[in-house]
Scaffold this motif. Structure first.
Motif, mmCIF file in Angstrom:
data_model
loop_
_atom_site.group_PDB
_atom_site.id
_atom_site.type_symbol
_atom_site.label_atom_id
_atom_site.label_comp_id
_atom_site.label_asym_id
_atom_site.label_seq_id
_atom_site.Cartn_x
_atom_site.Cartn_y
_atom_site.Cartn_z
ATOM 1 N N LYS A 350 0.985 -1.199 0.024
ATOM 2 C CA LYS A 350 -0.177 -0.005 0.109
ATOM 3 C C LYS A 350 0.722 1.226 0.063
ATOM 4 O O LYS A 350 1.742 1.486 0.923
ATOM 5 C CB LYS A 350 -1.050 0.029 1.260
ATOM 6 N N PRO A 351 0.704 2.042 -0.967
ATOM 7 C CA PRO A 351 1.739 3.199 -0.988
ATOM 8 C C PRO A 351 1.469 4.134 0.075
ATOM 9 O O PRO A 351 0.297 4.233 0.594
ATOM 10 C CB PRO A 351 1.469 3.859 -2.591
ATOM 11 N N GLY A 352 2.581 4.868 0.465
ATOM 12 C CA GLY A 352 2.460 5.846 1.442
ATOM 13 C C GLY A 352 2.365 5.290 2.902
ATOM 14 O O GLY A 352 2.703 4.178 3.075
ATOM 15 N N PHE A 353 1.273 5.788 3.670
ATOM 16 C CA PHE A 353 0.922 5.388 5.045
ATOM 17 C C PHE A 353 0.144 4.440 4.748
ATOM 18 O O PHE A 353 -0.413 3.334 5.741
ATOM 19 C CB PHE A 353 0.564 6.482 5.868
ATOM 20 N N GLY A 354 -0.799 4.091 3.654
ATOM 21 C CA GLY A 354 -1.638 3.033 3.631
ATOM 22 C C GLY A 354 -3.020 3.394 4.095
ATOM 23 O O GLY A 354 -3.736 2.790 4.444
ATOM 24 N N MET A 355 -3.289 4.759 4.279
ATOM 25 C CA MET A 355 -4.555 5.378 5.054
ATOM 26 C C MET A 355 -5.313 5.730 3.690
ATOM 27 O O MET A 355 -4.756 6.764 2.853
ATOM 28 C CB MET A 355 -4.210 6.214 6.110
ATOM 29 N N GLU A 356 -6.665 5.857 3.791
ATOM 30 C CA GLU A 356 -7.519 6.651 2.974
ATOM 31 C C GLU A 356 -8.662 7.416 3.685
ATOM 32 O O GLU A 356 -9.149 6.824 4.541
ATOM 33 C CB GLU A 356 -8.073 5.639 1.968
ATOM 34 N N LEU A 357 -8.657 8.493 3.533
ATOM 35 C CA LEU A 357 -9.535 9.570 4.411
ATOM 36 C C LEU A 357 -10.963 9.130 3.938
ATOM 37 O O LEU A 357 -11.538 8.659 3.095
ATOM 38 C CB LEU A 357 -9.434 11.050 3.849
ATOM 39 N N ASP A 358 -11.728 9.240 4.966
ATOM 40 C CA ASP A 358 -13.439 8.902 4.801
ATOM 41 C C ASP A 358 -13.980 10.458 4.940
ATOM 42 O O ASP A 358 -14.149 10.851 5.856
ATOM 43 C CB ASP A 358 -13.698 8.061 6.207
ATOM 44 N N PRO A 359 -14.282 10.769 3.784
ATOM 45 C CA PRO A 359 -15.225 11.991 3.725
ATOM 46 C C PRO A 359 -16.444 12.316 4.708
ATOM 47 O O PRO A 359 -16.806 13.127 5.143
ATOM 48 C CB PRO A 359 -15.541 12.299 2.175
ATOM 49 N N GLU A 360 -16.970 11.033 4.897
ATOM 50 C CA GLU A 360 -18.297 11.106 5.706
ATOM 51 C C GLU A 360 -18.243 11.214 7.165
ATOM 52 O O GLU A 360 -18.699 11.966 7.651
ATOM 53 C CB GLU A 360 -19.032 10.102 5.288
ATOM 54 N N SER A 361 -16.815 10.546 7.517
ATOM 55 C CA SER A 361 -16.545 10.658 8.929
ATOM 56 C C SER A 361 -15.906 12.404 9.013
ATOM 57 O O SER A 361 -16.043 12.954 10.191
ATOM 58 C CB SER A 361 -15.479 9.729 9.395
ATOM 59 N N ILE A 362 -15.266 12.746 8.200
ATOM 60 C CA ILE A 362 -14.663 14.053 8.232
ATOM 61 C C ILE A 362 -15.794 15.067 8.585
ATOM 62 O O ILE A 362 -15.831 16.127 9.218
ATOM 63 C CB ILE A 362 -13.699 14.283 7.257
#
Length: 389
Positions: A350-362
């Motif tokens: 998984k490139p980078g940190f392997g994290m994907e933002l959750d727009p609904e939670s934000i």
């Protein structure tokens, strides 16, 4: 590749105690369509001043836009000149630099199609032993509440705990006795964390009183920047002594005074992954051990520490990053994972940190600013939603 834009989003995430911690999500965009994400974690600390996020956004844009995001060292040098070290544990400038530095690492690794661990030297381990925090007792009735936390978390696989101490030694002793009686050797106490609340003499007396119980180390047993006091404490007690690193001057003084055995290194307190790697290297040269500290980050900040820890050759003590377990929610679709008391480093593919933002939670947790409101000092120190009389 050039940095084309930056966005800062403030979110307020409630802990299971009810206390709401405010974090800033950092997004750095490039002209090639790649976006890196970082986290300015848990601004809800003393001192009680807040930053103007609109102004901070403008300042950071003036520094970053047009730069090559892979010029991480050069950008960090400029960030340090704008947000200098202040020799204070919770210095807000370090929080700012940490969030930007993390996003730069995430962006650069994504652009190269590799993980952040591979960007900073490759991984030595795929999981990191961590402990769960037990927050400071002020009242005797909190002892049973904290024993219940140990029972719950032990069932989830956490078998090492870190105890904040120093406000009520009777309660601290009752808690340690309760753990010993109920769990025996199945549960370990990693450290007694005094958080600089006592001077070194008072801390030494407290450790002497609590030494009937097993714990692995003592953390922050003197006032901030009291390097002589730390050294006197270290010479007086049998347990290893750990202290956080919040500036290179402070770390240099601790090495010069031979004040500690273990450096507690966290990107948030030293100003990012770049600085944390330097602090770990300095510890290695000085013959000191390391552990990863925490301010109780969300998953982005915790993933950054997982990548950092996976690459360190001298990470030889149980670490602290269990922040995501303390919150009622997160702002990514795939929070970091814990298994049997270990923080799992995100997959290498998984490139980078392997994290994907959750727009609904934000969107759900977004707040306007970092203002404080009516929060007591006890609430800040104990991370509770209310102050008992």
């Amino acid at each position: 590749m050039k940095i084309s834009d930056l966005r800062l989003t403030v979110v307020g995430i409630p802990r299971h105690t009810g206390f709401v911690s405010k974090h800033v999500i950092v997004e750095i965009m490039s002209d090639e369509g790649v976006t890196g994400i970082g986290e300015m974690s848990d601004f809800s600390h003393l001192p009680r001043f807040s930053l103007d996020v609109t102004d901070l956004t403008a300042v950071l844009k003036s520094i970053l836009i047009g730069k090559n995001p892979l010029d991480i060292s050069a950008i960090n040098k400029e960030l340090l000149s704008n947000f200098p070290e202040m020799m204070f544990y919770y210095e807000k400038g370090n929080f700012v630099r940490n969030g930007v530095d993390a996003a730069l690492h995430d962006l650069g690794a994504k652009a190269l199609g590799i993980s952040v661990a591979d960007l900073i030297g490759g991984r030595i381990k795929d999981k990191i032993k961590v402990c769960f925090p037990i927050f400071r007792h002020r009242f005797m009735e909190e002892v049973e509440e904290n024993l219940a936390v140990v029972r719950k978390r032990f069932q989830q696989g956490f078998d090492v705990f870190r105890l904040y101490v120093g406000k009520n030694l009777d309660a601290d002793e009752a808690f340690l006795d309760g753990v010993k009686q109920e769990f025996g050797s199945k549960v370990k106490v990693k450290s007694l964390d005094f958080s600089h609340l006592l001077d070194w003499k008072e801390a030494a007396q407290a450790v002497k009183r609590l030494s009937a119980y097993d714990f692995q180390m003592v953390e922050s047993p003197a006032f901030q920047n009291d390097f002589e006091g730390l050294r006197h404490f270290r010479l007086k007690v049998d347990h290893p002594v750990s202290e956080h690193v919040w500036s290179f001057r402070q770390q240099s003084e601790m090495i010069k005074h031979d004040s500690v055995d273990i450096f507690n290194i966290s990107p948030i307190f030293i100003g990012g992954l770049t600085c944390a790697r330097k602090a770990a290297a300095a510890a290695e040269v000085a013959g000191k051990g390391c552990l990863l500290g925490t301010t109780q980050e969300l998953s982005i900040g915790t993933a950054a520490m997982a990548h950092l820890g996976s690459s360190l050759v001298n990470l030889n003590y149980t670490s602290d990053p269990t922040g995501p377990e303390l919150y009622q929610s997160d702002i990514v679709k795939n929070p970091v994972q814990y298994e049997n008391g270990y923080l799992i480093v995100p997959d290498r593919d998984k490139p980078g940190f392997g994290m994907e933002l959750d727009p609904e939670s934000i969107a759900k947790h977004k707040v306007d600013d970092l203002s404080w409101g009516d929060v007591s000092v006890h609430q800040l120190q104990d991370r509770t939603s209310q102050t008992k009389a």
